[in-house]
Design a protein around this motif. Structure first.
Motif, PDB file in Angstrom:
ATOM      1  N   GLY A 181       0.801  -1.212   0.000  1.00 34.94           N
ATOM      2  CA  GLY A 181       0.000   0.000   0.000  1.00 34.94           C
ATOM      3  C   GLY A 181       0.840   1.270   0.000  1.00 34.94           C
ATOM      4  N   THR A 182       0.181   2.393   0.293  1.00 33.46           N
ATOM      5  CA  THR A 182       0.832   3.702   0.265  1.00 33.46           C
ATOM      6  C   THR A 182       0.714   4.397   1.614  1.00 33.46           C
ATOM      7  OG1 THR A 182       0.207   3.932  -2.066  1.00 33.46           O
ATOM      8  CG2 THR A 182       0.924   5.923  -0.921  1.00 33.46           C
ATOM      9  N   LEU A 183       1.824   4.845   2.153  1.00 31.61           N
ATOM     10  CA  LEU A 183       1.839   5.582   3.417  1.00 31.61           C
ATOM     11  C   LEU A 183       2.101   7.051   3.131  1.00 31.61           C
ATOM     12  CD1 LEU A 183       1.947   5.833   6.528  1.00 31.61           C
ATOM     13  CD2 LEU A 183       4.403   5.328   6.371  1.00 31.61           C
ATOM     14  N   THR A 184       1.258   7.922   3.665  1.00 29.07           N
ATOM     15  CA  THR A 184       1.487   9.363   3.508  1.00 29.07           C
ATOM     16  C   THR A 184       1.811   9.950   4.881  1.00 29.07           C
ATOM     17  OG1 THR A 184      -0.859   9.903   3.809  1.00 29.07           O
ATOM     18  CG2 THR A 184      -0.078   9.536   1.552  1.00 29.07           C
ATOM     19  N   VAL A 185       2.788  10.846   4.904  1.00 35.23           N
ATOM     20  CA  VAL A 185       3.184  11.519   6.137  1.00 35.23           C
ATOM     21  C   VAL A 185       3.135  13.023   5.880  1.00 35.23           C
ATOM     22  CG1 VAL A 185       4.978  11.835   7.864  1.00 35.23           C
ATOM     23  CG2 VAL A 185       4.719   9.617   6.725  1.00 35.23           C
ATOM     24  N   THR A 186       2.318  13.726   6.659  1.00 39.41           N
ATOM     25  CA  THR A 186       2.165  15.173   6.476  1.00 39.41           C
ATOM     26  C   THR A 186       2.909  15.918   7.564  1.00 39.41           C
ATOM     27  OG1 THR A 186      -0.020  14.831   5.504  1.00 39.41           O
ATOM     28  CG2 THR A 186       0.517  17.057   6.229  1.00 39.41           C
ATOM     29  N   VAL A 187       3.795  16.802   7.164  1.00 40.43           N
ATOM     30  CA  VAL A 187       4.562  17.628   8.093  1.00 40.43           C
ATOM     31  C   VAL A 187       4.383  19.087   7.680  1.00 40.43           C
ATOM     32  CG1 VAL A 187       6.818  18.129   9.091  1.00 40.43           C
ATOM     33  CG2 VAL A 187       6.281  15.789   8.341  1.00 40.43           C
ATOM     34  N   ASP A 188       3.688  19.863   8.550  1.00 43.17           N
ATOM     35  CA  ASP A 188       3.449  21.284   8.239  1.00 43.17           C
ATOM     36  C   ASP A 188       2.863  21.456   6.833  1.00 43.17           C
ATOM     37  OD1 ASP A 188       4.427  22.009  10.734  1.00 43.17           O
ATOM     38  OD2 ASP A 188       6.483  22.181  10.002  1.00 43.17           O
ATOM     39  N   ASP A 189       1.814  20.733   6.544  1.00 42.74           N
ATOM     40  CA  ASP A 189       1.090  20.811   5.270  1.00 42.74           C
ATOM     41  C   ASP A 189       1.873  20.253   4.077  1.00 42.74           C
ATOM     42  OD1 ASP A 189      -1.117  22.014   6.476  1.00 42.74           O
ATOM     43  OD2 ASP A 189      -0.233  24.020   6.282  1.00 42.74           O
ATOM     44  N   LYS A 190       3.067  19.749   4.300  1.00 46.14           N
ATOM     45  CA  LYS A 190       3.818  19.132   3.216  1.00 46.14           C
ATOM     46  C   LYS A 190       3.650  17.617   3.309  1.00 46.14           C
ATOM     47  CE  LYS A 190       8.343  19.002   0.947  1.00 46.14           C
ATOM     48  NZ  LYS A 190       9.748  19.513   0.954  1.00 46.14           N
ATOM     49  N   VAL A 191       3.249  17.011   2.195  1.00 44.98           N
ATOM     50  CA  VAL A 191       2.955  15.571   2.187  1.00 44.98           C
ATOM     51  C   VAL A 191       4.110  14.771   1.589  1.00 44.98           C
ATOM     52  CG1 VAL A 191       1.378  13.771   1.403  1.00 44.98           C
ATOM     53  CG2 VAL A 191       0.476  16.040   1.977  1.00 44.98           C
ATOM     54  N   TYR A 192       4.551  13.778   2.347  1.00 48.21           N
ATOM     55  CA  TYR A 192       5.575  12.851   1.870  1.00 48.21           C
ATOM     56  C   TYR A 192       4.910  11.483   1.644  1.00 48.21           C
ATOM     57  CZ  TYR A 192       8.877  16.364   3.563  1.00 48.21           C
ATOM     58  OH  TYR A 192       9.574  17.543   3.773  1.00 48.21           O
ATOM     59  N   THR A 193       5.367  10.785   0.627  1.00 47.96           N
ATOM     60  CA  THR A 193       4.749   9.494   0.278  1.00 47.96           C
ATOM     61  C   THR A 193       5.788   8.370   0.291  1.00 47.96           C
ATOM     62  OG1 THR A 193       3.144  10.630  -1.138  1.00 47.96           O
ATOM     63  CG2 THR A 193       3.385   8.250  -1.433  1.00 47.96           C
ATOM     64  N   ALA A 194       5.403   7.255   0.895  1.00 46.63           N
ATOM     65  CA  ALA A 194       6.284   6.077   0.953  1.00 46.63           C
ATOM     66  C   ALA A 194       5.536   4.885   0.359  1.00 46.63           C
ATOM     67  CB  ALA A 194       6.695   5.788   2.394  1.00 46.63           C
ATOM     68  N   HIS A 195       6.274   4.075  -0.402  1.00 45.15           N
ATOM     69  CA  HIS A 195       5.689   2.930  -1.094  1.00 45.15           C
ATOM     70  C   HIS A 195       6.321   1.633  -0.578  1.00 45.15           C
ATOM     71  CE1 HIS A 195       3.737   5.662  -3.919  1.00 45.15           C
ATOM     72  NE2 HIS A 195       4.894   6.326  -3.996  1.00 45.15           N
ATOM     73  N   PRO A 196       5.797   0.477  -0.987  1.00 40.23           N
ATOM     74  CA  PRO A 196       6.366  -0.792  -0.539  1.00 40.23           C
ATOM     75  C   PRO A 196       7.873  -0.862  -0.761  1.00 40.23           C
ATOM     76  CG  PRO A 196       4.292  -1.198  -1.634  1.00 40.23           C
ATOM     77  CD  PRO A 196       4.606   0.263  -1.837  1.00 40.23           C
ATOM     78  N   GLY A 197       8.598  -1.227   0.304  1.00 42.61           N
ATOM     79  CA  GLY A 197      10.054  -1.292   0.219  1.00 42.61           C
ATOM     80  C   GLY A 197      10.723  -0.059   0.786  1.00 42.61           C
ATOM     81  N   ASP A 198       9.950   1.018   0.999  1.00 46.58           N
ATOM     82  CA  ASP A 198      10.502   2.254   1.559  1.00 46.58           C
ATOM     83  C   ASP A 198      10.501   2.212   3.084  1.00 46.58           C
ATOM     84  OD1 ASP A 198      10.747   3.197  -1.001  1.00 46.58           O
ATOM     85  OD2 ASP A 198       8.929   4.430  -0.941  1.00 46.58           O
ATOM     86  N   SER A 199      11.454   2.954   3.685  1.00 48.38           N
ATOM     87  CA  SER A 199      11.546   3.060   5.138  1.00 48.38           C
ATOM     88  C   SER A 199      11.382   4.510   5.551  1.00 48.38           C
ATOM     89  CB  SER A 199      12.897   2.538   5.641  1.00 48.38           C
ATOM     90  OG  SER A 199      13.056   1.166   5.330  1.00 48.38           O
ATOM     91  N   VAL A 200      10.724   4.727   6.681  1.00 50.29           N
ATOM     92  CA  VAL A 200      10.480   6.090   7.176  1.00 50.29           C
ATOM     93  C   VAL A 200      10.892   6.159   8.640  1.00 50.29           C
ATOM     94  CG1 VAL A 200       8.790   7.918   7.475  1.00 50.29           C
ATOM     95  CG2 VAL A 200       8.508   6.277   5.610  1.00 50.29           C
TER      96      VAL A 200
END
Length: 223
Positions: A181-200
């Motif tokens: 699936g897709t993970l979204t991380v919002t920091v101060d209205d800025k959206v970052y996206t992580a996909h399968p295989g990505d680390s956050v």
């Protein structure tokens, strides 16, 4: 090879109370065997012996006996404590590693452990529970599989987020590995996206918003 029926065979049959001796059609019967058989009233037959079938009464009586035996075994019920002890012994012998915890609901997953501290969690057996995000409509579930009970100074588990978004503040260092699936991380209205295989990674005290436009599954570790 043709079978030879002699006097000794007939005498043996007589001692066993047989009145019919079953033989092959090409068997050879000696004259003395025939004479002794005539004296004992024993006949020779080439027809195959058919086992006598038990009557329905005999079968029914046998079944009733077996049922009665089972009733005696369970007449006082099954002692759950005994069953539990048996499973614990099997567990110690490595025959049921992890099964006891699942059956007794002590652990919501199957795992194998070793005295050195090794622990293998079967991912497909993990049962998730709802994560309180403050919004009962959010579809966020997790399950912790490693913690202080395992002698670990960090915690780890799985988390799923389905078509929702929620605020989060990290109380410690957190690391996520996206499995699907897709993970979204919002920091101060800025959206970052992580996909399968990505680390956050997040440092302690980070104020963010987690989310997913589909259904995201990730493995996490906190310290």
């Amino acid at each position: 090879m043709k079978r030879l029926i002699c006097a000794k065979d007939v005498e043996a049959a007589e001692r066993q109370g047989q009145k019919v001796v079953y033989i092959d059609c090409d068997a050879i019967i000696t004259p003395s065997a025939k004479d002794i058989a005539k004296n004992y009233g024993i006949e020779f037959s080439t027809e195959k012996q058919v086992p006598e079938a038990k009557s329905s009464c005999e079968v029914e009586t046998h079944c009733e006996t077996k049922t009665s035996e089972l009733e005696k075994v369970f007449e006082n019920g099954i002692d759950s404590e005994v069953i539990y002890k048996v499973f614990k012994i099997m567990m110690k012998k490595g025959l049921l590693n992890g099964v006891i915890d699942l059956i007794t609901n002590k652990k919501p997953y199957l795992a194998e452990t070793d005295s050195i501290g090794l622990k293998i969690v079967r991912g497909s057996s993990v049962k998730y529970e709802a994560l309180d995000t403050g919004n009962p409509d959010d579809k966020v579930f997790y399950q912790e599989i490693i913690n202080a009970d395992d002698g670990s100074s960090m915690n780890a588990g799985f988390i799923t987020i389905e078509d929702c978004k929620f605020d989060w503040e990290t109380e410690c260092q957190e690391l996520y590995y996206v499995i699907e699936g897709t993970l979204t991380v919002t920091v101060d209205d800025k959206v970052y996206t992580a996909h399968p295989g990505d680390s956050v990674f997040f440092p302690k005290g980070a104020k963010i918003a987690f989310g997913s436009p589909d259904k995201m599954k990730a493995f996490y570790a906190t310290y």
